[in-house]
Write a protein that holds these residues in place. Structure first.
Motif, PDB file in Angstrom:
ATOM      1  N   GLY A 193       0.623  -1.181  -0.424  1.00  5.09           N
ATOM      2  CA  GLY A 193       0.332  -0.202   0.068  1.00  5.09           C
ATOM      3  C   GLY A 193       1.151   1.178  -0.003  1.00  5.09           C
ATOM      4  O   GLY A 193       0.933   2.156  -0.515  1.00  5.09           O
ATOM      5  N   LEU A 194       1.868   1.251   0.722  1.00  3.56           N
ATOM      6  CA  LEU A 194       2.536   3.043   0.463  1.00  3.56           C
ATOM      7  C   LEU A 194       2.899   2.476  -0.536  1.00  3.56           C
ATOM      8  O   LEU A 194       3.555   3.934  -0.634  1.00  3.56           O
ATOM      9  N   ARG A 195       3.872   1.803  -0.600  1.00  5.25           N
ATOM     10  CA  ARG A 195       4.863   2.089  -2.618  1.00  5.25           C
ATOM     11  C   ARG A 195       3.604   2.198  -3.499  1.00  5.25           C
ATOM     12  O   ARG A 195       4.053   2.784  -4.518  1.00  5.25           O
ATOM     13  N   ASN A 196       2.688   1.585  -3.472  1.00  6.26           N
ATOM     14  CA  ASN A 196       1.630   2.049  -4.863  1.00  6.26           C
ATOM     15  C   ASN A 196       0.901   2.667  -4.061  1.00  6.26           C
ATOM     16  O   ASN A 196       0.233   3.500  -5.143  1.00  6.26           O
ATOM     17  N   ASN A 197       0.887   4.013  -3.134  1.00  4.81           N
ATOM     18  CA  ASN A 197       0.554   4.987  -3.189  1.00  4.81           C
ATOM     19  C   ASN A 197      -1.141   4.624  -2.681  1.00  4.81           C
ATOM     20  O   ASN A 197      -2.072   6.028  -3.284  1.00  4.81           O
ATOM     21  N   PHE A 198      -0.942   3.943  -2.275  1.00  4.35           N
ATOM     22  CA  PHE A 198      -3.176   3.006  -2.295  1.00  4.35           C
ATOM     23  C   PHE A 198      -3.315   4.776  -0.480  1.00  4.35           C
ATOM     24  O   PHE A 198      -2.851   4.029   0.533  1.00  4.35           O
ATOM     25  N   ARG A 199      -4.498   5.115  -0.978  1.00  8.38           N
ATOM     26  CA  ARG A 199      -5.049   5.803   0.063  1.00  8.38           C
ATOM     27  C   ARG A 199      -6.168   5.633   0.063  1.00  8.38           C
ATOM     28  O   ARG A 199      -6.404   5.598   1.513  1.00  8.38           O
TER      29      ARG A 199
ATOM     30  N   ASP B 132      -8.515  -0.055  -1.959  1.00  4.88           N
ATOM     31  CA  ASP B 132      -7.073   0.161  -2.912  1.00  4.88           C
ATOM     32  C   ASP B 132      -6.392  -0.649  -1.261  1.00  4.88           C
ATOM     33  O   ASP B 132      -5.531  -2.075  -1.999  1.00  4.88           O
ATOM     34  N   VAL B 133      -6.650  -0.490  -0.524  1.00  6.86           N
ATOM     35  CA  VAL B 133      -5.972  -1.212   0.788  1.00  6.86           C
ATOM     36  C   VAL B 133      -6.447  -2.260   1.039  1.00  6.86           C
ATOM     37  O   VAL B 133      -5.180  -3.773   1.255  1.00  6.86           O
ATOM     38  N   GLU B 134      -7.439  -2.502   0.551  1.00  5.31           N
ATOM     39  CA  GLU B 134      -8.253  -3.652   0.696  1.00  5.31           C
ATOM     40  C   GLU B 134      -7.783  -4.343  -0.686  1.00  5.31           C
ATOM     41  O   GLU B 134      -7.762  -6.066   0.405  1.00  5.31           O
TER      42      GLU B 134
ATOM     43  N   LEU C 267      -5.587 -13.532  14.154  1.00  2.00           N
ATOM     44  CA  LEU C 267      -7.012 -12.368  14.312  1.00  2.00           C
ATOM     45  C   LEU C 267      -6.567 -11.187  15.165  1.00  2.00           C
ATOM     46  O   LEU C 267      -4.901 -11.388  15.989  1.00  2.00           O
ATOM     47  N   VAL C 268      -6.830 -10.102  15.013  1.00  2.00           N
ATOM     48  CA  VAL C 268      -6.354  -8.927  15.347  1.00  2.00           C
ATOM     49  C   VAL C 268      -7.341  -8.069  15.682  1.00  2.00           C
ATOM     50  O   VAL C 268      -8.627  -8.346  14.922  1.00  2.00           O
ATOM     51  N   GLU C 269      -7.368  -7.225  16.639  1.00  2.00           N
ATOM     52  CA  GLU C 269      -8.631  -6.136  16.941  1.00  2.00           C
ATOM     53  C   GLU C 269      -7.915  -5.587  15.966  1.00  2.00           C
ATOM     54  O   GLU C 269      -7.589  -3.937  15.570  1.00  2.00           O
ATOM     55  N   ALA C 270      -9.897  -5.061  15.124  1.00  2.00           N
ATOM     56  CA  ALA C 270      -9.805  -4.111  13.713  1.00  2.00           C
ATOM     57  C   ALA C 270     -10.868  -4.438  14.027  1.00  2.00           C
ATOM     58  O   ALA C 270     -11.801  -5.075  13.733  1.00  2.00           O
ATOM     59  N   GLU C 271     -11.375  -3.237  13.487  1.00  2.00           N
ATOM     60  CA  GLU C 271     -13.107  -2.948  13.091  1.00  2.00           C
ATOM     61  C   GLU C 271     -13.100  -3.586  11.113  1.00  2.00           C
ATOM     62  O   GLU C 271     -13.811  -3.530  10.770  1.00  2.00           O
ATOM     63  N   THR C 272     -12.124  -2.616  10.899  1.00  2.00           N
ATOM     64  CA  THR C 272     -12.092  -3.280   9.638  1.00  2.00           C
ATOM     65  C   THR C 272     -10.738  -3.947   8.827  1.00  2.00           C
ATOM     66  O   THR C 272      -9.362  -3.262   9.699  1.00  2.00           O
ATOM     67  N   VAL C 273     -10.593  -4.637   7.576  1.00  2.00           N
ATOM     68  CA  VAL C 273     -10.025  -4.651   7.158  1.00  2.00           C
ATOM     69  C   VAL C 273      -8.254  -3.687   6.865  1.00  2.00           C
ATOM     70  O   VAL C 273      -7.113  -4.006   7.218  1.00  2.00           O
ATOM     71  N   VAL C 274      -8.733  -2.225   6.693  1.00  2.00           N
ATOM     72  CA  VAL C 274      -8.656  -1.445   6.200  1.00  2.00           C
ATOM     73  C   VAL C 274      -6.941  -1.166   7.573  1.00  2.00           C
ATOM     74  O   VAL C 274      -5.976  -0.812   7.746  1.00  2.00           O
TER      75      VAL C 274
END
Length: 111
Positions: A31-37, A41-43, A74-81
């Motif tokens: 994501g960083l390398r391809n400037n995904f914002r 895009d992050v998904e 498993l992580v604590e996050a509300e979204t994939v992003v």
């Protein structure tokens, strides 16, 4: 042309000192390398690092469905992003149903 994919085969070796087999981190780098914002895009970056690799290798029994290998992080996050961008602690990592990490710590010695 094959689907985009990513891997992490060089685990702190001669060819690349940055590998650690963490595909959430790899998705962050893509994501960083391809400037995904945008969220989609992050998904897509995570898709490249998970399903994309399985597609290219033509793995059977892979994916998020009944009967698939129990490989999951498993992580604590509300979204994939959020899971990709926030770098949350990996609460539990399973490989084929076996816990290999808990609370961000490996459950075995890596040599």
């Amino acid at each position: 042309m094959p689907a985009p994919c990513a891997g992490s085969d060089g685990i702190r070796d001669t060819w690349g000192p940055y590998g650690n087999a963490d595909m959430l981190e790899r998705a962050l780098f893509i994501g960083l390398r391809n400037n995904f914002r945008r969220d989609e895009d992050v998904e897509y970056a995570l898709h490249i690092c998970t399903q994309g690799g399985a597609d290219v290798m033509e793995l059977e029994g892979y994916g998020l469905r009944e009967g698939a290998f129990a490989d999951i992080v498993l992580v604590e996050a509300e979204t994939v992003v959020e899971a990709v961008a926030a770098r949350p602690t990996r609460k539990l990592v399973l490989k084929r149903g076996r816990a290999i990490a808990r609370g961000g710590k490996a459950l075995f010695d890596v040599e």
